[in-house]
Motif scaffolding. Structure first.
Motif, PDB file in Angstrom:
ATOM      1  N   THR A 141     -61.607  14.237  37.152  1.00  0.00           N
ATOM      2  CA  THR A 141     -60.536  15.037  36.532  1.00  0.00           C
ATOM      3  C   THR A 141     -59.148  14.622  36.979  1.00  0.00           C
ATOM      4  OG1 THR A 141     -60.707  16.695  38.293  1.00  0.00           O
ATOM      5  CG2 THR A 141     -62.047  17.052  36.310  1.00  0.00           C
ATOM      6  N   GLU A 142     -59.052  13.491  37.688  1.00  0.00           N
ATOM      7  CA  GLU A 142     -57.780  13.128  38.304  1.00  0.00           C
ATOM      8  C   GLU A 142     -56.930  12.174  37.467  1.00  0.00           C
ATOM      9  OE1 GLU A 142     -56.765  14.570  41.077  1.00  0.00           O
ATOM     10  OE2 GLU A 142     -58.618  15.722  41.137  1.00  0.00           O
ATOM     11  N   THR A 143     -57.530  11.136  36.875  1.00  0.00           N
ATOM     12  CA  THR A 143     -56.763  10.046  36.262  1.00  0.00           C
ATOM     13  C   THR A 143     -57.159   9.885  34.805  1.00  0.00           C
ATOM     14  OG1 THR A 143     -56.810   8.936  38.418  1.00  0.00           O
ATOM     15  CG2 THR A 143     -56.007   7.656  36.536  1.00  0.00           C
ATOM     16  N   PRO A 161     -61.977   5.463  33.300  1.00  0.00           N
ATOM     17  CA  PRO A 161     -63.255   5.901  32.735  1.00  0.00           C
ATOM     18  C   PRO A 161     -63.749   7.190  33.374  1.00  0.00           C
ATOM     19  CG  PRO A 161     -63.289   3.540  33.162  1.00  0.00           C
ATOM     20  CD  PRO A 161     -62.024   4.059  33.771  1.00  0.00           C
ATOM     21  N   GLY A 162     -64.383   8.028  32.558  1.00  0.00           N
ATOM     22  CA  GLY A 162     -64.986   9.259  33.055  1.00  0.00           C
ATOM     23  C   GLY A 162     -64.063  10.448  33.122  1.00  0.00           C
ATOM     24  N   TYR A 163     -62.826  10.299  32.650  1.00  0.00           N
ATOM     25  CA  TYR A 163     -61.882  11.420  32.756  1.00  0.00           C
ATOM     26  C   TYR A 163     -62.293  12.579  31.857  1.00  0.00           C
ATOM     27  CZ  TYR A 163     -57.745  14.325  32.359  1.00  0.00           C
ATOM     28  OH  TYR A 163     -56.880  15.392  32.350  1.00  0.00           O
ATOM     29  N   ILE A 164     -62.201  13.789  32.391  1.00  0.00           N
ATOM     30  CA  ILE A 164     -62.424  15.011  31.625  1.00  0.00           C
ATOM     31  C   ILE A 164     -61.445  16.061  32.116  1.00  0.00           C
ATOM     32  CG2 ILE A 164     -64.256  15.742  33.231  1.00  0.00           C
ATOM     33  CD1 ILE A 164     -65.578  17.215  30.903  1.00  0.00           C
TER      34      ILE A 164
END
Length: 384
Positions: free
Chosen positions: A31-33, A37-40
């Motif tokens: 949830t940081e950047t 990849p993988g941001y939510i």
């Protein structure tokens, strides 16, 4: 990689997955950047299924946005192409050709044919001869060891030349899958979306079929003959200035309209600042003109070489901007590149991500370029 109905099963089995991984592609959630990849978003963690922002956009907006991966992961993916029967479409950015060309691509794709699609031709001045540009590209690709079945010039944003892309796909695909590869910011996702609209007739299935299976390797877009367009993640090359600057500064680096060449008549020991991002010194040579091809949003400031260090120290981030003073801390310190332009040559000084400077005189010159450490700086045969 799962496709079609199987992918729907993967997506809707999220109840059995932990909330620390994406139900759509299996990537670890964070949830940081936002541009990794993988941001939510934090609030989206309560939704079902729990999917990353990238998968959410694919599912809800048919957005084929690329995700960046590091070079090792990208090369692993490239290496798998050699075992397939595919047409490889390599998209490069004409504005940053040497920075966006994938070095060593030929050894990764095996015997698969490579179609080189050169994007962003709309940025060139209208007077430019595109046949000359195409010949230039062919020569540069050959020098890089890339064997291409064809070179196609286009503007994915404007739609110009896209008919030629489709014709080349029809000519060279021969029932193969299509792998689309390229660096970040070359317009790959824009071109992919054009391919989906114009080349694939299965738009109604895209919200399910364009999910990857369990790994963040690629997005498969089905074609009606049972083959696929495979959109690979964009590779990050830290040798490109666009990968090193804060996101806000990209607005000043990436041109959106045709370039307006700026001609500077310089005497030796004069300097040009490109904001506070780079500096060009005409160290020695007969008085001559240099033509700058960079984004119109990038401010160029001329001064005497003897005053350059003082000017930078006093005005970086203010008169010399972008970036701002605070943003300068996020960019690597400058490295000096000393270059000698041969007599009788028709030469560009290329700075990856910033553009290029054409030396208009055939008398030769000695120049220094200061750019953030790691940025590719080189001499090349003139593009325009």
């Amino acid at each position: 990689m799962a496709q079609g109905g199987q992918e729907v099963t993967d997506i809707h089995s999220s109840a059995n997955q932990e909330k620390d991984s994406c139900a759509g592609c299996g990537i670890a959630l964070q949830t940081e950047t936002a541009d990794k990849p993988g941001y939510i978003p934090q609030a989206a963690l309560e939704r079902e299924p729990v999917i990353c922002q990238r998968c959410f956009r694919i599912k809800n907006y048919n957005d084929a946005s690329s995700v960046t991966v590091d070079q090792d992961e990208f090369l692993r993916l490239l290496g798998s192409i050699a075992a397939t029967k595919s047409l490889v479409v390599h998209i490069v950015d004409l504005f940053d050709f040497e920075g966006s060309l994938i070095s060593g691509l030929q050894r990764f794709v095996g015997n698969n044919p490579v179609l080189l699609v050169v994007n962003k031709t709309d940025l060139l001045p209208k007077s430019v001869n595109l046949n000359r540009i195409r010949n230039w590209v062919q020569q540069k690709a050959k020098e890089a060891g890339l064997r291409t079945v064809d070179v196609v010039l286009c503007s994915a944003m404007r739609g110009s030349g896209f008919d030629h892309v489709l014709e080349a796909l029809d000519e060279f695909r021969n029932g193969r899958d299509i792998y689309v590869v390229g660096a970040t910011n070359v317009g790959k996702s824009t071109l992919i979306n054009r391919l989906i609209r114009d080349y694939s007739d299965l738009e109604r299935e895209l919200t399910t079929s364009r999910y990857p299976g369990t790994t963040l390797d690629a997005v498969h877009i089905p074609l009606e003959d049972g083959k696929s367009i495979i959109d690979t993640p964009g590779i990050v090359y830290p040798s490109r200035l666009t990968e090193l600057v804060p996101r806000r500064v990209l607005q000043s680096l990436l041109p959106e309209k045709p370039l307006k060449p700026l001609v500077y008549q310089l005497n030796e020991r004069q300097s040009l600042f490109f904001g506070a991002i780079a500096r060009f010194d005409f160290v020695a040579g007969a008085p001559q003109s240099f033509t700058v091809y960079s984004s119109p949003a990038m401010k160029v400031h001329r001064t005497k070489l003897e005053r350059a260090d003082e000017l930078y120290a006093e005005h970086k981030g203010e008169l010399l901007a972008p970036p701002s003073l605070a943003e300068l801390d996020e960019i690597p310190a400058w490295t000096r590149h000393s270059l000698r332009i041969p007599r009788g040559s028709d030469t560009d000084i290329f700075i990856s991500g910033l553009g290029w400077i054409h030396a208009n005189s055939s008398q030769g010159a000695e120049v220094d370029v200061y750019a953030p450490k790691g940025v590719k700086v080189l001499l090349r045969d003139a593009l325009v």
